[in-house]
Design a protein around this motif. Sequence first.
Motif, PDB file in Angstrom:
ATOM      1  N   THR A  21       0.845  -1.198   0.000  1.00 21.31           N
ATOM      2  CA  THR A  21       0.000   0.000   0.000  1.00 21.31           C
ATOM      3  C   THR A  21       0.876   1.242   0.000  1.00 21.31           C
ATOM      4  O   THR A  21       1.870   1.317   0.722  1.00 21.31           O
ATOM      5  CB  THR A  21      -0.916   0.025   1.238  1.00 21.31           C
ATOM      6  N   ALA A  26      -4.494   1.744   3.363  1.00 18.76           N
ATOM      7  CA  ALA A  26      -5.287   2.015   2.146  1.00 18.76           C
ATOM      8  C   ALA A  26      -5.578   0.705   1.417  1.00 18.76           C
ATOM      9  O   ALA A  26      -5.198   0.510   0.260  1.00 18.76           O
ATOM     10  CB  ALA A  26      -4.537   2.998   1.244  1.00 18.76           C
ATOM     11  N   TYR A  27      -6.293  -0.172   2.091  1.00 14.77           N
ATOM     12  CA  TYR A  27      -6.510  -1.511   1.550  1.00 14.77           C
ATOM     13  C   TYR A  27      -7.508  -1.535   0.399  1.00 14.77           C
ATOM     14  O   TYR A  27      -7.387  -2.345  -0.517  1.00 14.77           O
ATOM     15  CB  TYR A  27      -6.973  -2.452   2.657  1.00 14.77           C
ATOM     16  N   SER A  28      -8.499  -0.659   0.445  1.00 12.55           N
ATOM     17  CA  SER A  28      -9.507  -0.681  -0.611  1.00 12.55           C
ATOM     18  C   SER A  28      -8.890  -0.367  -1.975  1.00 12.55           C
ATOM     19  O   SER A  28      -9.246  -0.972  -2.984  1.00 12.55           O
ATOM     20  CB  SER A  28     -10.628   0.303  -0.302  1.00 12.55           C
ATOM     21  N   THR A  29      -7.943   0.566  -1.997  1.00 10.55           N
ATOM     22  CA  THR A  29      -7.252   0.890  -3.253  1.00 10.55           C
ATOM     23  C   THR A  29      -6.473  -0.314  -3.758  1.00 10.55           C
ATOM     24  O   THR A  29      -6.465  -0.614  -4.962  1.00 10.55           O
ATOM     25  CB  THR A  29      -6.294   2.080  -3.040  1.00 10.55           C
ATOM     26  N   LEU A  30      -5.830  -1.025  -2.840  1.00 12.58           N
ATOM     27  CA  LEU A  30      -5.058  -2.212  -3.214  1.00 12.58           C
ATOM     28  C   LEU A  30      -5.978  -3.314  -3.755  1.00 12.58           C
ATOM     29  O   LEU A  30      -5.647  -3.985  -4.740  1.00 12.58           O
ATOM     30  CB  LEU A  30      -4.295  -2.717  -1.996  1.00 12.58           C
ATOM     31  N   LEU A  32      -8.856  -2.938  -5.264  1.00 10.28           N
ATOM     32  CA  LEU A  32      -9.306  -2.564  -6.609  1.00 10.28           C
ATOM     33  C   LEU A  32      -8.194  -2.751  -7.636  1.00 10.28           C
ATOM     34  O   LEU A  32      -8.444  -3.149  -8.781  1.00 10.28           O
ATOM     35  CB  LEU A  32      -9.810  -1.125  -6.609  1.00 10.28           C
ATOM     36  N   GLN A  33      -6.956  -2.496  -7.246  1.00 14.68           N
ATOM     37  CA  GLN A  33      -5.827  -2.720  -8.157  1.00 14.68           C
ATOM     38  C   GLN A  33      -5.691  -4.205  -8.480  1.00 14.68           C
ATOM     39  O   GLN A  33      -5.507  -4.579  -9.642  1.00 14.68           O
ATOM     40  CB  GLN A  33      -4.529  -2.203  -7.536  1.00 14.68           C
ATOM     41  N   VAL A 308     -15.019  -1.773   0.604  1.00 12.79           N
ATOM     42  CA  VAL A 308     -14.581  -1.507  -0.767  1.00 12.79           C
ATOM     43  C   VAL A 308     -15.782  -1.045  -1.570  1.00 12.79           C
ATOM     44  O   VAL A 308     -16.843  -1.696  -1.558  1.00 12.79           O
ATOM     45  CB  VAL A 308     -13.984  -2.776  -1.423  1.00 12.79           C
ATOM     46  N   ASP A 314     -16.203  -2.353 -11.940  1.00 13.25           N
ATOM     47  CA  ASP A 314     -15.573  -3.275 -10.987  1.00 13.25           C
ATOM     48  C   ASP A 314     -16.463  -4.490 -10.748  1.00 13.25           C
ATOM     49  O   ASP A 314     -15.979  -5.624 -10.649  1.00 13.25           O
ATOM     50  CB  ASP A 314     -15.314  -2.559  -9.653  1.00 13.25           C
TER      51      ASP A 314
END
Length: 357
Positions: A21, A26-30, A32-33, A308, A314
């Motif tokens: 991260t 910032a897990y939600s961004t990870l 989605l990636q 998320v 998505d």
Amino acid sequence: MDRVLSVPFNHQQLALLDRYTAVPGAYSTLILQALAEAQPGCQQAQLSSPAPPPPKRKQLAQHLLEPGTGIAVEVKAGQVLRIAQVEGGQCGDLNVYNLQNGQEHLHVGRTRHLHGPHPTTGDLLWSCAPWERPLMAILQNTGVCDTTFASCSTLGYSHFYNMPQHINCQQMQIEAQRAYGIGPWQEHDSFNLFMYTVSDSEGNPGIDRNGAGPSDYIEFYALTDVLAIPNVCGDDLGKTSNFWQNHLSVIVEEALPEDRQRAEGFTKPYQNSVVPVPYQMKEVPLRRDPDYTPHFPHLPLRIHQVEVVLSEQDQQKLDAVHNPGLYGDDLCAALRDIVMDWADAKNNASLPGYSHH
């Protein structure tokens, strides 16, 4: 329309995700990636068909194993040990000692030698030298057993993940067997329960996602008095238990006459092969310490919910990647699989000279 999912992770998994991260937490961004990079078919596995129910027998003992724990249970000759799924998808380890002589224990290498990498119904669990005789017979196996991989351990998590404080099977076994005075140095290679192993085109072994359903179980018939020590596998960073830790059920029952007949039939081909031990040795019976209190390391598992927000794009991608044959309609489990598999692959790629684990 956007959709919000609350995906559960435990603290050990988040410790791995933290490495990738840009901003801590910032897990939600990870997630989605990882979802954007995931390919359809990446969750290749199917839950097994519903297993036939086991025979009705007189129950002698029942235990529910929590994640991070194991238990030592006495199984007398002529009794049946059943280790069963609860939620499904959970790997387990099993160690076995002769209850009347703790120096004799399961030898996974000899078992593999006689029955191959995946012993199943009709096969036997063999003891170590100099005894080399069957301790238990597999009456029924609706899952997959493995004799290829060693149990996960402090060394493994330290080497592969730099996480020496991760829950692991080796330490669970050592703690559970302490109830009967078995020292840490006496722990032996474990027999892997509900472990779905595969080989690549070059013959290298690997571990696949877990296809055990909630109704799957493995039954063992005790051919002599044994101390059986199962535990819930601690791997939640790899595919072994589909990136999570669930429960296992442990039940001891009185065998039926047909159970004994089947077990005797399984041993018959080896009756002329097993010879008396030609050495004089003092037997060391195993007895439970009445003052034993379990202290399993690295607990408790701390669960965190990560929210998320999925756009319509998505959601379409998740529908394309999600394998309902493995996760049903549990999109949160499917999404956790995607990001943990992504993080595990990145971690493995960073290891010098990495091979399968």
